[in-house]
Design an enzyme around this catalytic site. Structure first.
Site, PDB file in Angstrom:
ATOM      1  N   LYS A 112     -80.024 -29.999  52.174  1.00 19.94           N
ATOM      2  CA  LYS A 112     -80.627 -29.713  50.867  1.00 19.94           C
ATOM      3  C   LYS A 112     -81.372 -30.904  50.301  1.00 19.94           C
ATOM      4  O   LYS A 112     -82.384 -30.748  49.634  1.00 19.94           O
ATOM      5  CB  LYS A 112     -79.547 -29.248  49.869  1.00 19.94           C
ATOM      6  CG  LYS A 112     -79.093 -27.824  50.127  1.00 19.94           C
ATOM      7  CD  LYS A 112     -78.305 -27.263  48.964  1.00 19.94           C
ATOM      8  CE  LYS A 112     -77.920 -25.816  49.234  1.00 19.94           C
ATOM      9  NZ  LYS A 112     -76.945 -25.297  48.271  1.00 19.94           N
TER      10      LYS A 112
ATOM     11  N   LYS B 286     -81.737 -18.150  50.873  1.00 20.12           N
ATOM     12  CA  LYS B 286     -82.471 -17.885  49.636  1.00 20.12           C
ATOM     13  C   LYS B 286     -83.725 -18.732  49.553  1.00 20.12           C
ATOM     14  O   LYS B 286     -84.682 -18.384  48.881  1.00 20.12           O
ATOM     15  CB  LYS B 286     -81.600 -18.265  48.427  1.00 20.12           C
ATOM     16  CG  LYS B 286     -80.367 -17.415  48.252  1.00 20.12           C
ATOM     17  CD  LYS B 286     -79.429 -18.018  47.188  1.00 20.12           C
ATOM     18  CE  LYS B 286     -78.157 -17.213  47.081  1.00 20.12           C
ATOM     19  NZ  LYS B 286     -77.130 -17.819  46.254  1.00 20.12           N
TER      20      LYS B 286
ATOM     21  N   LYS C 217     -80.718 -19.884  59.749  1.00 21.58           N
ATOM     22  CA  LYS C 217     -79.878 -19.065  58.872  1.00 21.58           C
ATOM     23  C   LYS C 217     -80.724 -18.285  57.862  1.00 21.58           C
ATOM     24  O   LYS C 217     -81.727 -18.813  57.373  1.00 21.58           O
ATOM     25  CB  LYS C 217     -78.937 -20.025  58.137  1.00 21.58           C
ATOM     26  CG  LYS C 217     -77.781 -19.389  57.443  1.00 21.58           C
ATOM     27  CD  LYS C 217     -76.943 -20.440  56.737  1.00 21.58           C
ATOM     28  CE  LYS C 217     -77.697 -21.049  55.570  1.00 21.58           C
ATOM     29  NZ  LYS C 217     -76.892 -21.865  54.677  1.00 21.58           N
TER      30      LYS C 217
HETATM   31  P1  TYM Z   1     -73.905 -19.624  48.400  1.00 22.85           P
HETATM   32  O1  TYM Z   1     -74.204 -19.185  47.014  1.00 22.85           O
HETATM   33  O2  TYM Z   1     -74.936 -20.386  49.145  1.00 22.85           O
HETATM   34  O3  TYM Z   1     -73.526 -18.367  49.276  1.00 22.85           O
HETATM   35  C1  TYM Z   1     -72.568 -17.426  48.841  1.00 22.85           C
HETATM   36  C2  TYM Z   1     -71.769 -16.921  50.019  1.00 22.85           C
HETATM   37  O4  TYM Z   1     -72.648 -16.318  50.967  1.00 22.85           O
HETATM   38  C3  TYM Z   1     -72.424 -16.883  52.253  1.00 22.85           C
HETATM   39  N1  TYM Z   1     -73.697 -16.911  52.977  1.00 22.85           N
HETATM   40  C4  TYM Z   1     -73.876 -16.384  54.205  1.00 22.85           C
HETATM   41  N2  TYM Z   1     -73.037 -15.708  55.013  1.00 22.85           N
HETATM   42  C5  TYM Z   1     -73.525 -15.274  56.194  1.00 22.85           C
HETATM   43  N3  TYM Z   1     -74.814 -15.496  56.586  1.00 22.85           N
HETATM   44  C6  TYM Z   1     -75.691 -16.161  55.806  1.00 22.85           C
HETATM   45  N4  TYM Z   1     -76.942 -16.348  56.200  1.00 22.85           N
HETATM   46  C7  TYM Z   1     -75.231 -16.642  54.549  1.00 22.85           C
HETATM   47  N5  TYM Z   1     -75.807 -17.331  53.527  1.00 22.85           N
HETATM   48  C8  TYM Z   1     -74.852 -17.491  52.588  1.00 22.85           C
HETATM   49  C9  TYM Z   1     -71.905 -18.273  51.976  1.00 22.85           C
HETATM   50  O5  TYM Z   1     -71.190 -18.792  53.078  1.00 22.85           O
HETATM   51  C10 TYM Z   1     -71.023 -18.040  50.771  1.00 22.85           C
HETATM   52  O6  TYM Z   1     -69.751 -17.577  51.157  1.00 22.85           O
HETATM   53  N6  TYM Z   1     -70.892 -23.543  47.777  1.00 22.85           N
HETATM   54  C11 TYM Z   1     -70.932 -22.114  47.819  1.00 22.85           C
HETATM   55  C12 TYM Z   1     -70.429 -21.420  46.566  1.00 22.85           C
HETATM   56  C13 TYM Z   1     -69.104 -21.894  46.077  1.00 22.85           C
HETATM   57  C14 TYM Z   1     -67.839 -21.507  46.583  1.00 22.85           C
HETATM   58  C15 TYM Z   1     -66.890 -22.185  45.776  1.00 22.85           C
HETATM   59  C16 TYM Z   1     -67.455 -20.669  47.621  1.00 22.85           C
HETATM   60  C17 TYM Z   1     -68.900 -22.753  45.051  1.00 22.85           C
HETATM   61  N7  TYM Z   1     -67.551 -22.919  44.861  1.00 22.85           N
HETATM   62  C18 TYM Z   1     -65.518 -22.034  46.012  1.00 22.85           C
HETATM   63  C19 TYM Z   1     -66.078 -20.522  47.848  1.00 22.85           C
HETATM   64  C20 TYM Z   1     -65.147 -21.208  47.044  1.00 22.85           C
HETATM   65  C21 TYM Z   1     -72.383 -21.673  48.022  1.00 22.85           C
HETATM   66  O7  TYM Z   1     -73.294 -22.388  47.716  1.00 22.85           O
HETATM   67  O8  TYM Z   1     -72.511 -20.404  48.457  1.00 22.85           O
END
Ligand code: TYM
Length: 348
Positions: free
Chosen positions: A119, A214, A211
């Site tokens: 990032k 967004k 991957k």
């Molecule tokens: P974020 O917002 O990027 O993504 C949310 C969830 O979606 C999953 N994900 C994917 N799974 C499969 N294939 C993909 N291409 C893909 N892109 C995203 C992510 O693995 C995630 O589960 N840091 C985290 C959010 C967070 C969090 C937490 C998660 C903050 N605090 C505590 C669990 C526990 C994030 O940025 O996810």
């Protein structure tokens, strides 16, 4: 540990468009956990602001996006009465515990985080301190509820390992005080990442080695949860393929990332495994898989998009759910923080 003492926590960032990866890798699996666990699902707005304002979009966009992720949770089948749905910034424990974890985690640990490197890009000196310390806030999100299970996609695995390291270091560093406070085995549980199923890493529709994300500049690379039926079908039709017929075995799927991705999507949308889906398409052309996948994706996603649209028209309803969820989340986190303050020796 009995299921009654197991607690699920997970979160999604309100930044940009929610896509099929978020849905299959996370939200759909959040829904499934509700029948067996006490669940807390968070819209992590404090995480969203770790990148530049041009990325998170400013105050109006943050509020809209926070409500949109909430709407996606509800439209997918998360029950905010039986479980907890809220946005992170309404519960102060997240920020307070994150500061303590800033003092537990080591710089060397954070330096290894691949998501920060991705990032921050080449201009690392100019990344926010928040982006660097982000995994500590994520650990705080989970541990403020002493959560034991965390369903996430594959890309969050390293952050979950760090969360466990932080919990363990806290328990060891503060062992005497933890025992004194009535926790002789350590105060924080070491949470288990739950990374299961055929869609833990959904790949871009334009490049099977990247991957689905967004932030990909090409909208054709992802299926957004708000896409209409025609758009979904068009994006799947245009998805990258290779020239061969679809493989007959898991072994033959190796080295064919586009085939693996499309078959994995089909399996996940159908609640099946890759192994059971493979024979259905073995030896067939990509065009047949694409047609079947487009039909299935539209069947599963259109009702969610429709419901999200309805929910988004009723902002007060969404805000009331978040407020109620935040109060209930706070009621769990506050006693945890009271113990943490006592363990640390903060005078009250
Ligand atoms: P974020 O917002 O990027 O993504 C949310 C969830 O979606 C999953 N994900 C994917 N799974 C499969 N294939 C993909 N291409 C893909 N892109 C995203 C992510 O693995 C995630 O589960 N840091 C985290 C959010 C967070 C969090 C937490 C998660 C903050 N605090 C505590 C669990 C526990 C994030 O940025 O996810």
């Amino acid at each position: 540990m009995s299921q009654a003492s197991q607690r699920v926590f997970s979160g999604v960032q309100p930044t940009g468009n929610l896509h099929l990866g978020n849905y299959l890798g996370a939200i759909k699996r959040f829904v499934a956990m509700q029948s067996s666990h006490e669940c807390i699902y968070c819209v992590v707005d404090l995480h969203a602001i770790t990148q530049d304002r041009s990325v998170w979009g400013g105050p109006e966009e943050l509020a809209r996006s926070t409500r949109e992720v909430t709407a996606a949770y509800l439209a997918s089948g998360i029950d905010p009465a039986a479980h907890i749905v809220f946005n992170q910034s309404q519960v102060a424990a997240h920020s307070e515990l994150a500061w303590i974890f800033n003092c537990v985690a080591r710089v060397g640990w954070l330096n290894r985080m691949t998501q920060f490197k991705d990032k921050a890009g080449k201009n690392r000196e100019n990344a926010s301190v928040g982006l660097y310390a982000y995994p500590n806030l994520m650990a705080a999100d989970i541990l403020a509820y002493r959560a034991t299970h965390v369903p996430v996609g594959e890309d969050q695995k390293q952050h979950l390992e760090l969360t466990r390291d932080i919990a363990q270091k806290f328990n060891i560093d503060m062992a005497d005080a933890c025992t004194e406070a009535g926790y002789p085995d350590g105060f924080f549980p070491l949470p288990e990442p739950l990374i299961t199923g055929p869609a833990t890493r959904v790949m871009s529709l334009r490049d099977g080695d990247k991957k689905m994300s967004k932030s990909d500049p090409s909208d054709l690379s992802r299926i957004n949860l708000t896409d209409d039926a025609d758009t979904i079908a068009k994006k799947i039709r245009k998805a990258k393929t290779d020239p061969d017929a679809l493989p007959e075995s898991m072994e033959a799927l190796k080295g064919r990332p586009e085939a693996a991705n499309l078959l994995g999507l089909f399996a996940a949308l159908q609640d099946a495994t890759l192994e059971t889906v493979l024979p259905q398409f073995a030896g067939r052309q990509f065009s047949e898989l694409k047609q079947a996948l487009a039909d299935l994706a539209v069947e599963k996603l259109s009702p969610i998009a429709g419901e999200m649209q309805k929910l988004m028209a009723s902002q007060d309803h969404i805000d009331a759910i978040l407020k109620d969820g935040a109060e209930r989340a706070n009621a769990i986190a506050e006693p945890v923080m009271a113990d943490v303050r006592r363990i640390m020796g903060f005078v009250r």
